[in-house]
Design an enzyme around this catalytic site. Structure first.
Site, PDB file in Angstrom:
ATOM      1  N   TYR A 237      -2.183  -0.718  10.564  1.00 32.80           N
ATOM      2  CA  TYR A 237      -2.116  -1.035   9.002  1.00 32.80           C
ATOM      3  C   TYR A 237      -1.001  -0.505   8.430  1.00 32.80           C
ATOM      4  CZ  TYR A 237      -3.985  -0.967   4.369  1.00 32.80           C
ATOM      5  OH  TYR A 237      -4.156  -1.147   2.895  1.00 32.80           O
TER       6      TYR A 237
ATOM      7  N   SER B 251       0.868  -1.310   0.053  1.00 26.85           N
ATOM      8  CA  SER B 251       0.084  -0.042   0.030  1.00 26.85           C
ATOM      9  C   SER B 251       0.883   1.189  -0.106  1.00 26.85           C
ATOM     10  CB  SER B 251      -0.864   0.033   1.219  1.00 26.85           C
ATOM     11  OG  SER B 251      -1.308   1.248   1.344  1.00 26.85           O
TER      12      SER B 251
HETATM   13  P1  NAD Z   1     -11.934  -5.433   0.960  1.00 29.63           P
HETATM   14  O1  NAD Z   1     -12.468  -5.473   2.604  1.00 29.63           O
HETATM   15  O2  NAD Z   1     -12.975  -5.315  -0.054  1.00 29.63           O
HETATM   16  O3  NAD Z   1     -11.867  -7.029   0.843  1.00 29.63           O
HETATM   17  C1  NAD Z   1     -10.793  -7.797   1.638  1.00 29.63           C
HETATM   18  C2  NAD Z   1     -11.271  -9.313   1.694  1.00 29.63           C
HETATM   19  O4  NAD Z   1     -10.488 -10.018   2.715  1.00 29.63           O
HETATM   20  C3  NAD Z   1     -12.752  -9.435   2.543  1.00 29.63           C
HETATM   21  O5  NAD Z   1     -13.388 -10.200   1.196  1.00 29.63           O
HETATM   22  C4  NAD Z   1     -12.478 -10.203   3.704  1.00 29.63           C
HETATM   23  O6  NAD Z   1     -13.451 -11.092   3.707  1.00 29.63           O
HETATM   24  C5  NAD Z   1     -11.170 -11.003   3.516  1.00 29.63           C
HETATM   25  N1  NAD Z   1     -10.404 -11.191   4.855  1.00 29.63           N
HETATM   26  C6  NAD Z   1     -10.278 -10.281   5.772  1.00 29.63           C
HETATM   27  N2  NAD Z   1      -9.999 -11.058   6.834  1.00 29.63           N
HETATM   28  C7  NAD Z   1      -9.509 -12.635   6.141  1.00 29.63           C
HETATM   29  C8  NAD Z   1      -9.168 -13.549   6.885  1.00 29.63           C
HETATM   30  N3  NAD Z   1      -8.679 -13.639   8.148  1.00 29.63           N
HETATM   31  N4  NAD Z   1      -9.158 -14.848   5.954  1.00 29.63           N
HETATM   32  C9  NAD Z   1      -9.524 -14.733   4.824  1.00 29.63           C
HETATM   33  N5  NAD Z   1     -10.161 -13.737   4.198  1.00 29.63           N
HETATM   34  C10 NAD Z   1     -10.100 -12.661   5.011  1.00 29.63           C
HETATM   35  O7  NAD Z   1     -10.626  -4.814   0.971  1.00 29.63           O
HETATM   36  P2  NAD Z   1      -9.849  -4.409  -0.272  1.00 29.63           P
HETATM   37  O8  NAD Z   1      -9.723  -3.153  -0.268  1.00 29.63           O
HETATM   38  O9  NAD Z   1     -10.312  -5.240  -1.431  1.00 29.63           O
HETATM   39  O10 NAD Z   1      -8.395  -5.061   0.209  1.00 29.63           O
HETATM   40  C11 NAD Z   1      -7.806  -6.054  -0.393  1.00 29.63           C
HETATM   41  C12 NAD Z   1      -6.297  -5.746  -0.186  1.00 29.63           C
HETATM   42  O11 NAD Z   1      -5.960  -4.675  -0.764  1.00 29.63           O
HETATM   43  C13 NAD Z   1      -5.953  -5.462   1.414  1.00 29.63           C
HETATM   44  O12 NAD Z   1      -4.715  -6.240   1.576  1.00 29.63           O
HETATM   45  C14 NAD Z   1      -5.808  -4.133   1.436  1.00 29.63           C
HETATM   46  O13 NAD Z   1      -4.980  -3.810   2.625  1.00 29.63           O
HETATM   47  C15 NAD Z   1      -5.125  -3.892   0.141  1.00 29.63           C
HETATM   48  N6  NAD Z   1      -5.120  -2.456  -0.195  1.00 29.63           N
HETATM   49  C16 NAD Z   1      -6.445  -1.951  -0.394  1.00 29.63           C
HETATM   50  C17 NAD Z   1      -6.456  -0.437  -0.757  1.00 29.63           C
HETATM   51  C18 NAD Z   1      -7.447   0.314  -0.915  1.00 29.63           C
HETATM   52  O14 NAD Z   1      -7.581   1.693  -1.178  1.00 29.63           O
HETATM   53  N7  NAD Z   1      -8.679  -0.280  -0.983  1.00 29.63           N
HETATM   54  C19 NAD Z   1      -5.058   0.029  -1.119  1.00 29.63           C
HETATM   55  C20 NAD Z   1      -4.247  -0.427  -0.758  1.00 29.63           C
HETATM   56  C21 NAD Z   1      -3.896  -1.911  -0.452  1.00 29.63           C
END
Ligand code: NAD
Length: 273
Positions: free
Chosen positions: A167, A154
């Protein structure tokens, strides 16, 4: 000889996406299926994972939905046994499970010395061990045939974003873990196992909804600040990450390991001035 076009294909590859029913994970899953891969959607809830797999199958793709907690090694081993029974191999892993944990967030009106240590530990555990553990379990299945692991870092690990210290610490650990594991895997298995990361900027998803939007859906001041600090002046769309993910999973990136691709509309390179 591979043409450039063919080298991006995921045909005959079995790829696991953890967090595969999340906002970014669902987008990766769709793109992997469209690139010809058999995709395993792994998430906490069986019904949602199965539903996503059914949608892909209805569109003519190969997919399997499984429930597993990325923090539970025994759970992941069970999933691995099912995947190997069904497909006989694992060629790729996208570690997309992760995100913010509400109790880890330091609120703007909160003294930093009142930070919730237990909450931050949860964010750290989810983002670090939720990537390392699946890499250990599924990566071990790549030893003979080779494979590609894609981690999700990130922009929060490159520069200070207020409120999300736990985070950010987790994502900073992902950065060194990606490089470390890539190098040590290469020293042992040559060019068979590749480990890379993408570093997304800001995308509106479940895990950051409360940070970025008000209950009525309007954007918080934090979102407006993000727009000002992003040369593109907007959030990213989930599908704008897919190109980098497909590239890193495919043979097009055969000589690429320990690398990180920023997909952030220029956020990390802009001083704001
Ligand atoms: P999201 O909440 O839409 O998806 C996260 C998914 O992970 C969910 O479906 C959840 O059920 C699953 N999850 C959480 N804990 C879990 C566990 N213990 N076991 C199995 N599954 C689990 O969020 P997102 O934004 O799509 O996140 C995806 C990745 O991208 C994450 O690592 C997040 O940190 C990263 N990220 C997101 C952004 C952003 O702007 N959204 C930016 C940088 C990085």
């Amino acid at each position: 000889m591979h043409t450039e076009k063919n080298s991006f294909s995921l045909e005959n590859k079995v790829i696991i996406v953890t967090g595969g029913t999340g906002v970014l994970g669902s987008s990766f899953v769709q793109a992997i299926a469209e690139a010809g891969g058999a995709v395993v959607i792994l998430d906490l809830h069986q019904d949602k994972a199965e539903q996503k797999a059914a949608e892909l199958k209805a569109a003519g793709h190969e997919a399997l939905g499984l429930a597993a907690n990325v923090l539970d090694e025994a759970d992941l081993e069970k999933a691995k046994a099912i995947i190997l029974e069904r497909y006989g191999k694992i060629d790729g892993l996208v570690n997309a499970a992760g995100g913010n944990v509400p109790e880890s967030i330091i609120q703007p009106d909160q003294d930093i010395f009142d930070m919730n240590i237990e909450g931050m530990k949860k964010a750290l555990v989810l983002n670090v061990w939720g990537t390392v553990t699946p890499s250990k379990v599924f990566g071990a299945a790549m030893k003979e045939n080779g494979g590609s692991i894609v981690n999700i870092s990130s922009v929060s690990s490159k520069t200070v974003l207020t409120m999300v210290m736990g985070y950010s610490m987790g994502k900073a650990a992902i950065d060194i873990y990606t490089k470390w594991f890539a190098v040590e895997a290469a020293r042992r298995y040559g060019d068979k196992i590749r480990v890379n990361a993408i570093a997304p900027g800001f995308f509106l998803t479940h895990q950051n909804k409360d940070l970025l939007t008000n209950p009525d859906g309007s954007l918080k001041q934090r979102s407006k600040n993000i727009m000002h600090s992003t040369p593109y002046g907007r959030f990213g769309q989930p599908e704008e990450l897919n190109g980098a993910v497909i590239y890193l999973l495919s043979d097009a990136s055969k000589f690429v390991t320990a690398a990180e691709i920023a997909v952030d509309g220029g956020f990390t390179k802009f001083s704001g001035v």
